[in-house]
Design an enzyme around this catalytic site. Structure first.
Site, PDB file in Angstrom:
ATOM      1  N   ASP A 166      -4.172  -1.313  -5.036  1.00 57.18           N
ATOM      2  CA  ASP A 166      -2.816  -1.840  -5.237  1.00 57.18           C
ATOM      3  C   ASP A 166      -2.217  -1.384  -6.569  1.00 57.18           C
ATOM      4  OD1 ASP A 166      -2.591  -3.232  -2.817  1.00 57.18           O
ATOM      5  OD2 ASP A 166      -3.872  -4.831  -3.594  1.00 57.18           O
ATOM      6  N   LYS A 215       0.546 -11.307   5.717  1.00 60.32           N
ATOM      7  CA  LYS A 215       0.549  -9.825   5.731  1.00 60.32           C
ATOM      8  C   LYS A 215       1.116  -9.293   7.054  1.00 60.32           C
ATOM      9  CE  LYS A 215      -3.337  -9.456   2.560  1.00 60.32           C
ATOM     10  NZ  LYS A 215      -4.748  -9.152   2.345  1.00 60.32           N
ATOM     11  N   LYS A 229       4.470  -7.054   6.706  1.00 55.05           N
ATOM     12  CA  LYS A 229       4.322  -5.620   6.972  1.00 55.05           C
ATOM     13  C   LYS A 229       4.827  -5.234   8.375  1.00 55.05           C
ATOM     14  CE  LYS A 229       0.485  -5.669   3.716  1.00 55.05           C
ATOM     15  NZ  LYS A 229      -0.318  -4.803   2.878  1.00 55.05           N
ATOM     16  N   PHE A 274      -5.273  -4.234   8.593  1.00 50.70           N
ATOM     17  CA  PHE A 274      -6.451  -5.048   8.307  1.00 50.70           C
ATOM     18  C   PHE A 274      -6.101  -5.993   7.160  1.00 50.70           C
ATOM     19  CE2 PHE A 274     -10.293  -3.599  10.532  1.00 50.70           C
ATOM     20  CZ  PHE A 274      -9.754  -2.550  11.252  1.00 50.70           C
ATOM     21  N   ASN A 281     -12.736   1.195  -4.993  1.00 47.11           N
ATOM     22  CA  ASN A 281     -13.298  -0.042  -4.431  1.00 47.11           C
ATOM     23  C   ASN A 281     -14.484   0.301  -3.538  1.00 47.11           C
ATOM     24  OD1 ASN A 281     -12.268   0.496  -1.667  1.00 47.11           O
ATOM     25  ND2 ASN A 281     -10.300   0.332  -2.711  1.00 47.11           N
ATOM     26  N   LYS A 339     -10.048  13.576 -21.788  1.00 40.38           N
ATOM     27  CA  LYS A 339     -11.014  12.469 -21.736  1.00 40.38           C
ATOM     28  C   LYS A 339     -10.680  11.482 -22.855  1.00 40.38           C
ATOM     29  CE  LYS A 339     -15.870  11.457 -22.295  1.00 40.38           C
ATOM     30  NZ  LYS A 339     -17.107  11.905 -22.922  1.00 40.38           N
TER      31      LYS A 339
HETATM   32  N1  CTP Z   1      -2.284  -1.524   2.513  1.00 45.97           N
HETATM   33  C1  CTP Z   1      -1.452  -0.456   2.307  1.00 45.97           C
HETATM   34  N2  CTP Z   1      -1.039  -0.135   1.045  1.00 45.97           N
HETATM   35  C2  CTP Z   1      -1.420  -0.882  -0.008  1.00 45.97           C
HETATM   36  C3  CTP Z   1      -2.263  -1.992   0.188  1.00 45.97           C
HETATM   37  C4  CTP Z   1      -2.688  -2.276   1.465  1.00 45.97           C
HETATM   38  O1  CTP Z   1      -1.102   0.229   3.276  1.00 45.97           O
HETATM   39  N3  CTP Z   1      -1.006  -0.565  -1.216  1.00 45.97           N
HETATM   40  C5  CTP Z   1      -2.700  -1.870   3.882  1.00 45.97           C
HETATM   41  C6  CTP Z   1      -4.196  -1.797   4.134  1.00 45.97           C
HETATM   42  O2  CTP Z   1      -4.564  -0.523   4.626  1.00 45.97           O
HETATM   43  C7  CTP Z   1      -4.416  -2.898   5.152  1.00 45.97           C
HETATM   44  C8  CTP Z   1      -3.342  -3.900   4.839  1.00 45.97           C
HETATM   45  O3  CTP Z   1      -2.335  -3.196   4.124  1.00 45.97           O
HETATM   46  O4  CTP Z   1      -4.227  -2.457   6.472  1.00 45.97           O
HETATM   47  C9  CTP Z   1      -3.793  -5.093   4.028  1.00 45.97           C
HETATM   48  O5  CTP Z   1      -4.515  -4.634   2.896  1.00 45.97           O
HETATM   49  P1  CTP Z   1      -5.244  -5.697   1.927  1.00 45.97           P
HETATM   50  O6  CTP Z   1      -5.932  -4.942   0.844  1.00 45.97           O
HETATM   51  O7  CTP Z   1      -6.034  -6.672   2.731  1.00 45.97           O
HETATM   52  O8  CTP Z   1      -4.032  -6.540   1.346  1.00 45.97           O
HETATM   53  P2  CTP Z   1      -2.852  -6.249   0.362  1.00 45.97           P
HETATM   54  O9  CTP Z   1      -1.603  -6.074   1.154  1.00 45.97           O
HETATM   55  O10 CTP Z   1      -3.202  -5.168  -0.603  1.00 45.97           O
HETATM   56  O11 CTP Z   1      -2.741  -7.645  -0.397  1.00 45.97           O
HETATM   57  P3  CTP Z   1      -3.811  -8.358  -1.411  1.00 45.97           P
HETATM   58  O12 CTP Z   1      -4.501  -7.241  -2.127  1.00 45.97           O
HETATM   59  O13 CTP Z   1      -2.950  -9.186  -2.270  1.00 45.97           O
HETATM   60  O14 CTP Z   1      -4.727  -9.178  -0.545  1.00 45.97           O
END
Ligand code: CTP
Length: 398
Positions: free
Chosen positions: A280, A338, A342, A324, A211, A290
């Site tokens: 995710d 969240k 969490k 975040f 990303n 490859k």
């Molecule tokens: N985070 C994490 N592990 C993941 C996804 C996210 O520890 N697999 C943590 C990120 O570091 C951040 C927080 O969770 O502090 C929220 O991450 P974000 O990408 O905003 O949200 P997600 O929980 O992944 O949900 P979505 O993608 O559905 O918005």
């Protein structure tokens, strides 16, 4: 208590000017320890520095010890600031490349105080791209530099490379000393774990899913926490950023790597701030070879990665946990969910679709949401400023 400065004198024609620096600092009530490199001793007699500083001058790493301390460690610990004047291309290059092979470079390596270089050399040496790259690199690591003056140089060339006057150097070091002493040390002794950057999920030896995260927010938090006295570990996905000074960086690639490291260091942590943009999903299968193209479309099956922060939230004991929320819509609603899911102390929500907020840029506009439902909207500010606002909030929870 009297402040102590270590003055490193390296082998250049300007070495004699360091005598006035030492004497000027003594007049300002600063206790001075001088370390001379072997080459510096060719230019000025150590006895002169000894007489002016009223302290033993260290010239040799293996000389008879003057005390029973490990000398390079005790000098590094005692110094409020280290000034290297004049600083040759050699000492700058050694420090930039992690070489510690004499007393001065060893003390610099062991020090946690501000370190200031006042370079002085031939102008073609100073402008040499290798020297400039070393200076640039050291600045990015938090070392300070006093710009050399331009003028007629001892070698007959005219240009930049002259050691500034002792008065200029003394004033610059005293100003820096004052600034750093004013710096809050409110995280002294606290263990802070920060995650930053993207994760990289490999499809095959050539391709991956990732990303836009640059790591800037997490690196700013790590840097500011270290400046405020914390012991900082930074678990970082691949970024182009240099590791901030006094921060232990743990490099990872994938979400699974990050999970392993985060869990390993969780019990050590008093505070965890998860600024990383964790993928995710990862390819269900990483191809060893490859993947060759064919006439057909290609579908890649993705499987869920663990939610690291949610896992840490379940294991939470004394830790302060901050997350975040990167959103493009329904900022407050999504971030609140969240925060609860969490088990966080607070969450920093930002709309990554807004200009000046989110990935890659140096600024951020954040809304803080707390467990009790309080919402605090902050204006746009630099990521460094926001890092300090976050740390102020964390401190309120100690
Ligand atoms: N985070 C994490 N592990 C993941 C996804 C996210 O520890 N697999 C943590 C990120 O570091 C951040 C927080 O969770 O502090 C929220 O991450 P974000 O990408 O905003 O949200 P997600 O929980 O992944 O949900 P979505 O993608 O559905 O918005």
């Amino acid at each position: 208590m009297k402040k102590n400065m270590v003055i490193g004198v390296t082998g250049g024609i300007a070495a004699y000017k360091a005598l006035d620096i030492v004497s000027g600092l003594r007049k300002k009530e600063i206790d001075v320890n001088v370390i001379m490199t072997q080459h510096a001793c060719e230019f000025v007699n150590p006895l002169s520095f000894q007489s002016l500083s009223n302290n033993y001058v260290t010239t040799d790493m293996f000389a008879e010890p003057k005390s029973w301390d490990v000398e390079h460690i005790s000098l590094a610990k005692k110094a409020s600031l280290i000034l290297v004047a004049p600083a040759t291309a050699n000492i700058i290059g050694k420090v930039a490349h992690g070489i510690a092979d004499d007393m001065l470079s060893t003390v610099i390596m062991a020090a946690r105080c501000p370190i200031v270089f006042a370079p002085a050399m031939n102008t073609y040496m100073y402008t040499n791209s290798i020297v400039q790259e070393n200076i640039h690199y050291l600045k990015s690591k938090g070392y300070h530099f006093i710009e050399p003056d331009s003028g007629w140089l001892a070698c007959g060339d005219i240009g930049k490379g002259k050691l500034p006057t002792p008065e200029t150097i003394i004033q610059a070091t005293l100003d820096l000393l004052e600034k750093t002493q004013a710096q809050k040390q409110d995280f002294q002794g606290k263990n802070v774990l920060v995650t930053a950057g993207p994760t990289v999920e490999e499809i095959d030896p050539m391709r991956y899913i990732t990303n836009h995260s640059s790591g800037k927010m997490g690196y700013a938090i790590a840097q500011e926490a270290a400046k405020r006295g914390a012991n900082v570990k930074l678990i970082s996905g691949p970024t182009h950023l240099p590791c901030p000074a006094h921060v232990e960086r743990i490099d990872i690639k994938s979400a699974l790597d990050m999970e392993e490291e985060a869990k390993k260091h969780f019990s050590w942590s008093d505070v965890v701030i998860k600024a990383a943009a964790v993928a995710d999903y990862r390819p269900a299968q990483r191809s060893q070879q490859k993947i060759k193209k064919s006439e057909d479309n290609l579908t890649i099956q993705l499987t869920r990665n663990p939610d690291i922060l949610q896992e840490l939230g379940k294991q939470k004991e004394h830790q302060i946990l901050v997350g975040f929320a990167a959103e493009t819509e329904e900022l407050l609603k999504n971030a609140k969910e969240k925060l609860q899911k969490k088990n966080l102390d607070f969450i920093i929500a930002n709309n990554i679709a807004k200009e000046g907020s989110g990935f890659q840029v140096d600024t951020n506009m954040a809304t803080f949401i707390y467990k009790d439902g309080t919402i605090n909207k902050h204006p746009m500010m630099s990521k460094t400023e926001l890092a300090n606002v976050i740390l102020d909030e964390v401190k309120n929870k100690f």
